[in-house]
Design a protein around this motif. Structure first.
Motif, PDB file in Angstrom:
ATOM      1  N   ALA A   1      -3.097   8.228   4.918  1.00 19.01           N
ATOM      2  CA  ALA A   1      -1.798   7.694   5.319  1.00 19.01           C
ATOM      3  C   ALA A   1      -0.937   7.497   4.087  1.00 19.01           C
ATOM      4  N   GLY A   2       0.383   7.636   4.259  1.00 17.30           N
ATOM      5  CA  GLY A   2       1.329   7.397   3.184  1.00 17.30           C
ATOM      6  C   GLY A   2       1.869   5.984   3.264  1.00 17.30           C
ATOM      7  N   SER A   3       3.124   5.820   2.862  1.00 21.12           N
ATOM      8  CA  SER A   3       3.707   4.480   2.803  1.00 21.12           C
ATOM      9  C   SER A   3       4.217   3.993   4.158  1.00 21.12           C
ATOM     10  N   GLY A   4       4.165   4.841   5.194  1.00 16.76           N
ATOM     11  CA  GLY A   4       4.603   4.442   6.527  1.00 16.76           C
ATOM     12  C   GLY A   4       3.451   4.377   7.506  1.00 16.76           C
ATOM     13  N   ASP A   5       3.761   3.981   8.753  1.00 20.05           N
ATOM     14  CA  ASP A   5       2.748   3.981   9.803  1.00 20.05           C
ATOM     15  C   ASP A   5       2.194   5.397   9.972  1.00 20.05           C
ATOM     16  N   ALA A   6       0.917   5.506  10.292  1.00 20.41           N
ATOM     17  CA  ALA A   6       0.307   6.822  10.465  1.00 20.41           C
ATOM     18  C   ALA A   6      -0.768   6.752  11.537  1.00 20.41           C
ATOM     19  N   SER A   7      -0.940   7.856  12.249  1.00 20.41           N
ATOM     20  CA  SER A   7      -2.009   7.936  13.243  1.00 20.41           C
ATOM     21  C   SER A   7      -2.386   9.391  13.432  1.00 20.41           C
TER      22      SER A   7
ATOM     23  N   ILE B   1       0.842  -1.196   0.000  1.00 23.16           N
ATOM     24  CA  ILE B   1       0.000   0.000   0.000  1.00 23.16           C
ATOM     25  C   ILE B   1       0.879   1.249   0.000  1.00 23.16           C
ATOM     26  N   HIS B   2       0.860   1.991  -1.117  1.00 28.37           N
ATOM     27  CA  HIS B   2       1.662   3.210  -1.204  1.00 28.37           C
ATOM     28  C   HIS B   2       1.021   4.339  -0.412  1.00 28.37           C
ATOM     29  N   HIS B   3      -0.285   4.507  -0.545  1.00 30.29           N
ATOM     30  CA  HIS B   3      -1.011   5.414   0.340  1.00 30.29           C
ATOM     31  C   HIS B   3      -2.483   5.039   0.322  1.00 30.29           C
ATOM     32  N   LEU B   4      -3.206   5.511   1.325  1.00 38.03           N
ATOM     33  CA  LEU B   4      -4.641   5.237   1.406  1.00 38.03           C
ATOM     34  C   LEU B   4      -5.383   6.477   1.854  1.00 38.03           C
ATOM     35  N   LEU B   5      -6.662   6.516   1.514  1.00 40.86           N
ATOM     36  CA  LEU B   5      -7.550   7.593   1.919  1.00 40.86           C
ATOM     37  C   LEU B   5      -8.857   6.994   2.402  1.00 40.86           C
ATOM     38  N   LEU B   6      -9.272   7.364   3.609  1.00 47.79           N
ATOM     39  CA  LEU B   6     -10.579   6.979   4.137  1.00 47.79           C
ATOM     40  C   LEU B   6     -11.498   8.187   4.012  1.00 47.79           C
ATOM     41  N   ALA B   7     -12.666   7.993   3.402  1.00 53.62           N
ATOM     42  CA  ALA B   7     -13.559   9.116   3.144  1.00 53.62           C
ATOM     43  C   ALA B   7     -15.010   8.702   3.337  1.00 53.62           C
ATOM     44  N   LYS B   8     -15.877   9.710   3.511  1.00 51.96           N
ATOM     45  CA  LYS B   8     -17.322   9.509   3.466  1.00 51.96           C
ATOM     46  C   LYS B   8     -17.771   9.794   2.040  1.00 51.96           C
TER      47      LYS B   8
END
Length: 221
Positions: free
Chosen positions: A119-125, A86-93
């Motif tokens: 989030a990008g290619s690393g851990d994110a919070s 996963i290079h990056h992800l987006l959570l959306a409504k």
């Protein structure tokens, strides 16, 4: 006025950066994971898990996973543990219907996606301030967009997962994610460049987190 690719989470009603503000399982085992969607865990938190997806060796693609909520929820702090594919992800409504479950979505972003987390290619919070959260009603469709990249010589099967804390109820302040910037930059060759972009906030807001993101030529942020 918007300009510059940064994701910001925000408690407020803005929608255009990545800013955060507040207004006054991997491998072959993933195919065995039957439970998907947004589920409540024993400790009261939520787990958002996609259906398993496959990325062929050497391939790059965008896949979306959509899930319609069956109950009202107020979502708080979120955390993502990086996965190599996963290079990056987006959570959306989603404000317009998307295909339920997995579907191809070879697009960077749609104006009908109201971002909740990125989030990008690393851990994110992101830690949401006390007394704030994302309020989502039953019947709301949430969408997880995945930019997938498999540089290996072997096909990969995996799932995407985000851990989400439950926030307080109806009196919670509303949180939002604001995409900030533009995806296209023009830089002269063989020289140092400075790119400056600005965003004028139209409402009072508290920015409590930011997610920088860049591709290819980026060195630091």
């Amino acid at each position: 006025e918007v300009a510059m690719t940064t994701w910001i989470q925000t408690i407020g009603v803005l929608a255009s950066v990545v800013l955060v503000v507040s207004a006054c399982a991997g491998g072959e085992d993933a195919t065995q994971l039957a439970e998907h969607g947004l589920t409540r865990q024993d400790d009261g938190s939520f787990l958002l898990r996609s259906l398993p997806f496959e990325v062929p060796a050497g391939e790059e693609t965008f896949i979306c996973y959509a899930h319609t909520l069956t109950h009202d929820v107020v979502l708080g702090s979120m955390a993502y543990t990086a996965k190599p594919v996963i290079h990056h992800l987006l959570l959306a409504k989603a404000t317009a219907p998307e295909p339920e479950g997995l579907s191809a979505c070879n697009v960077l972003f749609k104006t009908t996606w109201m971002p909740l987390f990125g989030a990008g290619s690393g851990d994110a919070s992101v830690t949401v301030p006390p007394g704030a959260g994302h309020k989502l009603r039953a019947g709301t469709q949430i969408l997880l967009q995945l930019h997938l990249l498999n540089p290996n010589q072997k096909d990969t099967v995996d799932v995407a997962e985000i851990t989400i804390e439950a926030a307080v109820g109806e009196d919670a302040r509303s949180v939002g994610l604001v995409p900030f910037g533009q995806p296209t930059l023009t830089l002269p060759p063989r020289s140092k460049s400075t790119v400056t972009q600005t965003c004028t906030m139209v409402e009072r807001a508290e920015i409590f987190a930011a997610l920088p993101h860049m591709h290819y030529l980026g060195k630091s942020y």
